[in-house]
Design an enzyme around this catalytic site. Structure first.
Site, mmCIF file in Angstrom:
data_model
loop_
_atom_site.group_PDB
_atom_site.id
_atom_site.type_symbol
_atom_site.label_atom_id
_atom_site.label_comp_id
_atom_site.label_asym_id
_atom_site.label_seq_id
_atom_site.Cartn_x
_atom_site.Cartn_y
_atom_site.Cartn_z
ATOM 1 N N THR A 110 50.183 42.528 34.257
ATOM 2 C CA THR A 110 48.840 43.084 34.450
ATOM 3 C C THR A 110 48.837 43.876 35.751
ATOM 4 O O THR A 110 49.856 43.976 36.432
ATOM 5 C CB THR A 110 47.782 41.969 34.521
ATOM 6 O OG1 THR A 110 47.894 41.292 35.789
ATOM 7 C CG2 THR A 110 47.963 40.956 33.392
ATOM 8 N N CYS A 111 47.678 44.417 36.115
ATOM 9 C CA CYS A 111 47.605 45.190 37.359
ATOM 10 C C CYS A 111 47.802 44.298 38.587
ATOM 11 O O CYS A 111 48.193 44.773 39.648
ATOM 12 C CB CYS A 111 46.278 45.919 37.447
ATOM 13 S SG CYS A 111 44.833 44.841 37.368
ATOM 14 N N ARG A 113 49.616 41.179 38.500
ATOM 15 C CA ARG A 113 50.776 40.277 38.448
ATOM 16 C C ARG A 113 51.802 40.779 37.447
ATOM 17 O O ARG A 113 51.490 41.496 36.495
ATOM 18 C CB ARG A 113 50.347 38.857 38.079
ATOM 19 C CG ARG A 113 49.778 38.706 36.691
ATOM 20 C CD ARG A 113 49.257 37.293 36.433
ATOM 21 N NE ARG A 113 48.087 37.001 37.254
ATOM 22 C CZ ARG A 113 48.084 36.154 38.293
ATOM 23 N NH1 ARG A 113 49.183 35.495 38.603
ATOM 24 N NH2 ARG A 113 46.991 35.947 38.989
ATOM 25 N N SER A 170 43.360 34.100 40.290
ATOM 26 C CA SER A 170 42.871 35.478 40.345
ATOM 27 C C SER A 170 42.238 35.786 41.689
ATOM 28 O O SER A 170 41.817 34.886 42.425
ATOM 29 C CB SER A 170 41.846 35.713 39.232
ATOM 30 O OG SER A 170 42.418 35.498 37.967
ATOM 31 N N GLU A 175 37.566 34.784 37.048
ATOM 32 C CA GLU A 175 37.351 36.006 36.262
ATOM 33 C C GLU A 175 37.939 35.850 34.865
ATOM 34 O O GLU A 175 38.924 35.148 34.653
ATOM 35 C CB GLU A 175 37.948 37.217 36.990
ATOM 36 C CG GLU A 175 39.434 37.125 37.285
ATOM 37 C CD GLU A 175 40.276 37.852 36.256
ATOM 38 O OE1 GLU A 175 39.708 38.427 35.314
ATOM 39 O OE2 GLU A 175 41.509 37.827 36.398
ATOM 40 N N GLY A 176 37.314 36.520 33.886
ATOM 41 C CA GLY A 176 37.639 36.274 32.487
ATOM 42 C C GLY A 176 38.704 37.159 31.884
ATOM 43 O O GLY A 176 39.259 36.840 30.837
ATOM 44 N N ALA A 253 30.704 55.964 49.130
ATOM 45 C CA ALA A 253 31.677 55.724 48.050
ATOM 46 C C ALA A 253 32.991 55.173 48.588
ATOM 47 O O ALA A 253 34.060 55.457 48.051
ATOM 48 C CB ALA A 253 31.928 57.019 47.276
ATOM 49 N N GLY A 257 31.510 50.318 48.381
ATOM 50 C CA GLY A 257 30.699 51.029 47.407
ATOM 51 C C GLY A 257 31.346 51.027 46.034
ATOM 52 O O GLY A 257 30.674 50.859 45.004
#
Length: 513
Positions: A110-111, A113, A170, A175-176, A253, A257
């Site tokens: 994943t991003c 791990r 996480s 988080e799901g 931003a 933000g």
């Protein structure tokens, strides 16, 4: 131990090389008889060589291992080099299981791990092979990789996966998304021929643990950062029926933000106006977050944008207030459907919204100090829930380990029953021949067969009960394994070497294919 594993590996290599040997210049479909004979002889020799070392080699039980890195251990520059796209997971599994000491494998990339789960015939050699594979894939030297990798074995590896699935590892506790990613590993494995018995069961049990943790502790609710608390607080203060239709304005931003936008998306908001000095940062957020409409307004239009907003989030590095009492009074009133009050949620330090704005009857101001209380309250709640989650994870871990321990005795149970059935069938045949078919009706014959089967089942019941290792009784794994070894010796079942021969043959078949 090391010498025996070397012999076994050498045997497998020799066996595989011989089995796949081809005459020079010929196709794989036209292997001459002489080469086939040589291959067969080499295969037999390899297995015999293996059998010599199998006694010692079998004493090292296959290990479940996880080798990987995550946002906690490695920078994104390294993680992105090791990342494996989902469509390439089956190929990676195939390559990993072709390594000499790896039986089963799965990839969770994943991003945040990149983790490889394996069942290794030998812990040290298996780990070394996986790290070398990761090094070749990424182009990162193995020595550099080791500085960032974590390696866990057996129950520690399993617990880690269960914690990952539950969201305990996480960045945002609970988080799901990670649970969905663990499910995808199983789906991907099913579509490509399976993950292997141990890995497949471990991932499915991890999914069960993840679901139970979320259901029984509600760990995924509540804010865990300033940005998420800001969004949660704003939506809480708006009328429930109108919250998601409120006009949202974000000023600034930057990193904070950007997180505000992320959490607005998570809550179901579909549009946000972003005021920033330059358009580039806004474009970058828009490119990354496709699930929300982002409208850019330059800094010169800030007050005009604020006049159209129901909620104003401020997150800039300005050292002087952007909104004073005079600015707030000049803004048009908010409709009654939105509560008649404009919300200013200021997550900047120094503050972007002056404290005196709260004196305006049509405005409410919340700053970082107000949010910290929300964050800490939720954080404490989540930590408490995380402790509750560990109890659930321990329960699921015990279930998985009991299942895996029970696998140790399955070959002995099968061989013992097969051995007893062969004796029963042989003796039954002798008995029936002595009696003669003419003297037996079908009913009598069936009664004699059932009698022989019943006697065998009664005799086997005691020994088989002492081979149970499923956590339902007080016997330890060591006691059960002692019983297994005793039965192997008494009945010459030789199951341990049979298991290793099976593994070697499986490796060879993969090499041939």
């Amino acid at each position: 131990m090391m010498a025996s594993t070397t012999s076994a590996t050498a045997a497998a290599a020799a066996f595989g090389a011989a089995a796949t040997a081809k005459p020079r210049g010929s196709s794989s479909s036209a292997i001459c008889p002489r080469v086939q004979a040589v291959a067969k002889a080499a295969s037999i020799a390899a297995l015999e060589q293996f059998k010599i070392s199998a006694d010692r080699y079998m004493k090292e039980r296959s290990s479940i291992a996880v080798i990987g890195l995550s946002v906690h251990t490695a920078p994104v520059e390294m993680r992105e080099k090791l990342a494996i796209a989902e469509e390439l997971w089956p190929r990676a599994i195939q390559e990993l299981t072709s390594l000499n000491h790896i039986e089963e494998a799965a990839v969770l990339s994943t991003c945040n791990r990149m983790e490889i789960y394996v069942v290794a015939l030998s812990w040290n050699r298996g780990i070394r092979e996986v790290i070398d594979w990761m090094s070749k894939k990424s182009g990162i030297p193995a020595s550099e990789l080791r500085e960032h990798l974590f390696m866990l074995r057996d129950s520690d590896a399993t617990r880690h996966l269960f914690e990952v699935s539950a969201g305990l590892d996480s960045l945002v506790l609970g988080e799901g998304q990670i649970l969905a990613q663990v499910k995808q590993v199983v789906r991907s494995g099913q579509n490509s021929g399976g993950l292997g018995k141990n890995i497949d069961r471990m991932f499915k049990d991890a999914i069960t643990a993840g679901k139970r943790v979320r259901c029984e502790t509600n760990i995924s609710s509540g804010a865990v950062s300033v940005s998420s608390a800001a969004v949660e607080l704003a939506l809480m203060k708006l009328p429930k029926t109108e919250a998601l239709s409120a006009s949202m304005l974000l000023i600034g931003a930057g990193k904070m933000g950007k997180l505000v936008v992320k959490h607005l998306i998570a809550k179901g908001c579909k549009k946000v106006v972003v005021v920033n000095r330059s358009v580039e940062r806004v474009d970058a957020i828009r490119e990354e977050m496709k699930d929300i409409e982002i409208v850019y307004r330059p800094l010169s239009e800030m007050y005009e944008a604020a006049s159209e907003a129901d909620v104003v989030f401020t997150s800039t590095a300005s050292e002087s207030p952007l909104f004073t009492k005079e600015h707030a009074e000049a803004l048009p009133p908010i409709s009654d459907t939105m509560g008649g009050v404009r919300l200013f949620v200021d997550i900047s330090v120094p503050r972007n919204v002056s404290a005196c704005v709260s004196e305006v009857s049509s405005a409410r101001v919340y700053n970082v100090d107000d949010l910290k209380e929300v964050v800490e309250a939720n954080k404490e709640d989540r930590l408490r829930k995380a402790m509750e989650a560990q109890t659930i994870i321990t329960e699921e871990l015990k279930r998985f380990e009991a299942w895996r321990d029970s696998l140790e005795t399955v070959p002995t149970i099968k061989k013992l029953r097969s051995y007893a059935d062969r004796i029963r069938a042989s003796e039954l045949e002798k008995c029936l021949q002595k009696i003669g078919d003419d003297n037996l009706t079908k009913k009598m014959r069936r009664a004699v067969e059932e009698l022989s089967t019943g006697i065998v089942n009664k005799l086997l019941h005691g020994p088989l009960q002492h081979l149970r290792c499923d956590g339902s009784d007080s016997r330890t794994l060591d006691e059960t394994l002692e019983n297994m070894h005793a039965l192997n010796r008494m009945f010459s079942l030789d199951t341990e070497k049979a298991i290793i021969e099976q593994k070697i043959k499986a490796k060879v078949e993969k090499t041939q294919n």
